[in-house]
Scaffold this active site. Structure first.
Site, mmCIF file in Angstrom:
data_model
loop_
_atom_site.group_PDB
_atom_site.id
_atom_site.type_symbol
_atom_site.label_atom_id
_atom_site.label_comp_id
_atom_site.label_asym_id
_atom_site.label_seq_id
_atom_site.Cartn_x
_atom_site.Cartn_y
_atom_site.Cartn_z
ATOM 1 N N HIS A 135 -2.083 -8.771 2.029
ATOM 2 C CA HIS A 135 -3.082 -7.702 1.967
ATOM 3 C C HIS A 135 -2.452 -6.408 1.317
ATOM 4 O O HIS A 135 -1.729 -5.657 1.843
ATOM 5 C CB HIS A 135 -3.822 -7.301 3.073
ATOM 6 C CG HIS A 135 -4.926 -6.474 2.911
ATOM 7 N ND1 HIS A 135 -6.158 -6.417 3.335
ATOM 8 C CD2 HIS A 135 -5.023 -4.839 2.618
ATOM 9 C CE1 HIS A 135 -6.904 -5.486 3.251
ATOM 10 N NE2 HIS A 135 -6.030 -4.512 2.630
ATOM 11 N N HIS A 143 -2.709 -3.736 -2.568
ATOM 12 C CA HIS A 143 -3.579 -2.998 -3.731
ATOM 13 C C HIS A 143 -2.517 -2.811 -4.670
ATOM 14 O O HIS A 143 -2.197 -1.611 -4.945
ATOM 15 C CB HIS A 143 -4.101 -1.729 -3.075
ATOM 16 C CG HIS A 143 -5.246 -1.928 -2.209
ATOM 17 N ND1 HIS A 143 -6.604 -2.174 -2.367
ATOM 18 C CD2 HIS A 143 -5.240 -2.349 -0.806
ATOM 19 C CE1 HIS A 143 -7.176 -2.502 -1.324
ATOM 20 N NE2 HIS A 143 -6.493 -2.519 -0.305
ATOM 21 N N LYS A 173 -3.657 0.019 -7.271
ATOM 22 C CA LYS A 173 -3.912 1.395 -6.943
ATOM 23 C C LYS A 173 -2.333 2.236 -6.810
ATOM 24 O O LYS A 173 -2.088 3.279 -6.922
ATOM 25 C CB LYS A 173 -4.263 1.538 -5.562
ATOM 26 C CG LYS A 173 -5.904 1.189 -5.564
ATOM 27 C CD LYS A 173 -6.474 1.619 -4.028
ATOM 28 C CE LYS A 173 -8.081 1.455 -4.150
ATOM 29 N NZ LYS A 173 -8.289 0.217 -4.012
ATOM 30 N N HIS A 232 -12.690 -6.477 3.310
ATOM 31 C CA HIS A 232 -12.276 -5.073 4.146
ATOM 32 C C HIS A 232 -13.094 -4.821 5.269
ATOM 33 O O HIS A 232 -14.410 -4.815 4.782
ATOM 34 C CB HIS A 232 -12.216 -3.876 3.186
ATOM 35 C CG HIS A 232 -10.847 -3.626 2.478
ATOM 36 N ND1 HIS A 232 -10.484 -4.793 1.359
ATOM 37 C CD2 HIS A 232 -10.056 -2.765 2.385
ATOM 38 C CE1 HIS A 232 -9.073 -4.535 1.091
ATOM 39 N NE2 HIS A 232 -9.081 -3.361 1.372
ATOM 40 N N GLU A 266 -13.208 -0.117 8.706
ATOM 41 C CA GLU A 266 -12.108 0.789 8.545
ATOM 42 C C GLU A 266 -12.524 2.120 9.006
ATOM 43 O O GLU A 266 -12.552 2.887 8.128
ATOM 44 C CB GLU A 266 -11.551 0.629 7.181
ATOM 45 C CG GLU A 266 -10.074 1.241 7.056
ATOM 46 C CD GLU A 266 -9.501 1.030 5.749
ATOM 47 O OE1 GLU A 266 -8.312 1.783 5.406
ATOM 48 O OE2 GLU A 266 -10.068 0.556 5.039
ATOM 49 N N ASP A 323 -0.579 -3.271 2.567
ATOM 50 C CA ASP A 323 -1.736 -2.419 2.264
ATOM 51 C C ASP A 323 -1.399 -1.601 0.768
ATOM 52 O O ASP A 323 -0.828 -2.122 0.062
ATOM 53 C CB ASP A 323 -2.386 -1.649 3.542
ATOM 54 C CG ASP A 323 -3.989 -1.294 3.113
ATOM 55 O OD1 ASP A 323 -4.427 -1.701 2.179
ATOM 56 O OD2 ASP A 323 -4.395 -0.502 3.724
ATOM 57 N N ASN A 324 -1.471 -0.059 1.051
ATOM 58 C CA ASN A 324 -1.468 0.643 -0.124
ATOM 59 C C ASN A 324 0.046 1.221 -0.266
ATOM 60 O O ASN A 324 0.684 1.184 0.904
ATOM 61 C CB ASN A 324 -2.272 1.894 0.041
ATOM 62 C CG ASN A 324 -3.836 1.241 -0.149
ATOM 63 O OD1 ASN A 324 -4.313 0.784 1.035
ATOM 64 N ND2 ASN A 324 -4.320 1.411 -1.123
#
Length: 443
Positions: free
Chosen positions: A83, A85, A88, A235, A238, A335-336
């Site tokens: 998972h 991104h 981004k 998603h 959250e 994640d990010n």
């Protein structure tokens, strides 16, 4: 022994002696684990593949091969990040989060996407992130791609280019990301299905939250996935609002449609704030529906329960222990990275496991939580043989000097060695200055 790629024998055939390998990651019947879950192993490498994994001291040296004694250092397979991104990543310098909140992140990313996400911008930032992940020892990544309006026609072809370019180094998958309310837009869904079919990996998904049309939207998504043979990646919830229970609705939809594909639910933060009887009911449905869950501990600890001038009261993560105890595949991921949803991070799954162990208290319980960044995500991604060490498999490994989990987690393992097909790679990380030419524009 010194670490670094220069220490690996410059030979096609060699033996790594006295490696401490988590037994749960070895696909071989010849090794046994100790009380800490490690198997002391000799690993023979021949022609870039694992010729054997045998108990330490076994005479398994390939003919004419060299020997490197790892002195009981922990060895892992290359890791699997399920998972992320990539689209981004690294936009923080030109578009920071104004207040560190989830709402602030949504607004900032939306503005930056509209102003800056050209094919060139995406390609440069995604390549930077992949260079970081490779240097840290990642073998496979699944990324969510913001899939709204004209951005669909930009991001998906770029992703397909990157997947082809990185084949053999990092296996890449992508899944679309958009709000669940857009499922009712038939034209939008047609474009999404076309993008996934032409450029993707058979994955469909969205962001779910409690809208009145949620069940109808989920019926459309599941029907679409079944019609096209897609797996699903969501998603989910959250938020710290216990009224957010879209995870239960996803499980109900999966059971209603008798869905036979893979389903991954990310975040699921509000599950940890349910009353015990509600949590137990939802977890049971998730297990019955065959849903896997990934927690994103670093990003969610950054975002959740943030209010200026107030100390946060909870960690933002889902009920991962309870899910695993019920038989739900449970994992963690990056994640990010350096974007408004998480100001830090480097696609380093060793860091994710270290911080996840502290945030989720993965210690003092089962000793095989390393599966959460190896076997479990590899299974969700359908990557046979990834996240394990097995005779005949690729000699893709991470070598460390740490001899125990306390040594492993006490330091960032910056001196780790990463092997791809038996050869040590250059672990030099890209310089952030490589992205300076993209940071002059700002929404």
């Amino acid at each position: 022994m010194t670490t670094g790629f220069a220490a690996i024998p410059d030979a096609a055939d060699y033996l790594l002696r006295n490696a401490r390998v988590p037994a749960c990651l070895i696909d071989a019947a010849t090794v046994a684990s100790d009380a800490d879950g490690f198997a002391l192993t000799d690993i023979a490498v021949t022609g870039g593949r694992l010729a054997s994994l045998l108990p330490a001291g076994t005479d398994s040296l390939p003919d004419g091969g060299a020997v490197l004694d790892l002195d009981r250092g922990i060895v892992l397979p290359r890791l699997v990040d399920v998972h992320t991104h990539l689209d981004k990543g690294h936009i923080w310098p030109r578009q920071p989060n104004p207040d560190g909140t989830f709402a602030g992140a949504l607004s900032a990313v939306g503005a930056d996407r509209e102003a800056n996400w050209s094919a060139e911008d995406l390609r440069s930032r995604m390549a930077f992130g992949l260079r970081c992940a490779q240097a840290h020892g990642t073998a496979a990544i699944r990324t969510h791609l913001d899939s709204i309006g004209a951005q669909i026609g930009i991001s998906w072809p770029v992703f397909a280019e990157m997947r082809a370019e990185w084949r053999g180094r990092i296996a890449l998958q992508a899944t679309p990301l958009f709000g669940v309310e857009l499922v009712a837009d038939a034209a939008h869904m047609a474009v999404i299905v076309d993008a996934v079919t032409r450029h993707g990996d058979g994955l469909l998904g969205c962001v779910t939250y409690m809208i009145p049309e949620l069940d109808a939207a989920l019926d459309t998504l599941f029907s679409t996935a079944i019609a096209h043979g897609f797996d699903l990646d969501f998603h989910v919830d959250e938020t710290n609002d216990p009224a957010a229970r879209s995870l239960e609705h996803i499980a109900d939809a999966a059971l209603r449609h008798r869905f036979g594909g893979r389903i991954l639910a990310g975040h699921c933060c509000s599950l940890a704030l349910q009353a015990p009887q509600d949590e137990a009911r939802i977890v049971a449905k998730v297990r019955e529906a065959g849903i896997a869950v990934v927690s994103l501990p670093m990003c969610n600890m950054y975002l959740q329960d943030r209010s200026r001038g107030r100390t946060p009261r909870w960690r933002g993560v889902t009920a991962l222990h309870e899910l695993r105890a019920a038989g739900v595949p449970a994992m963690i991921a990056s994640d990010n990275t350096r974007d408004p949803f998480y100001a830090y991070g480097d696609l380093d799954l060793v860091e994710v496991l270290r911080e996840g162990t502290r945030i989720l208290q993965l210690d003092h319980c089962e000793s095989d939580w390393v599966r959460a960044i190896t076997r479990e995500p590899a299974a969700v991604m359908g990557l046979d043989g990834a996240g394990t060490l097995a005779p005949g498999g690729p000699a893709d490994m991470i070598l460390t000097r740490a001899r125990s989990w306390t040594e492993f987690f006490a330091r960032p393992q910056a001196d780790r060695t990463v092997l791809v097909a038996g050869r040590a790679i250059d672990r030099t990380l890209p310089d952030y200055r490589d992205l300076d030419h993209l940071m002059s524009s700002r929404a």
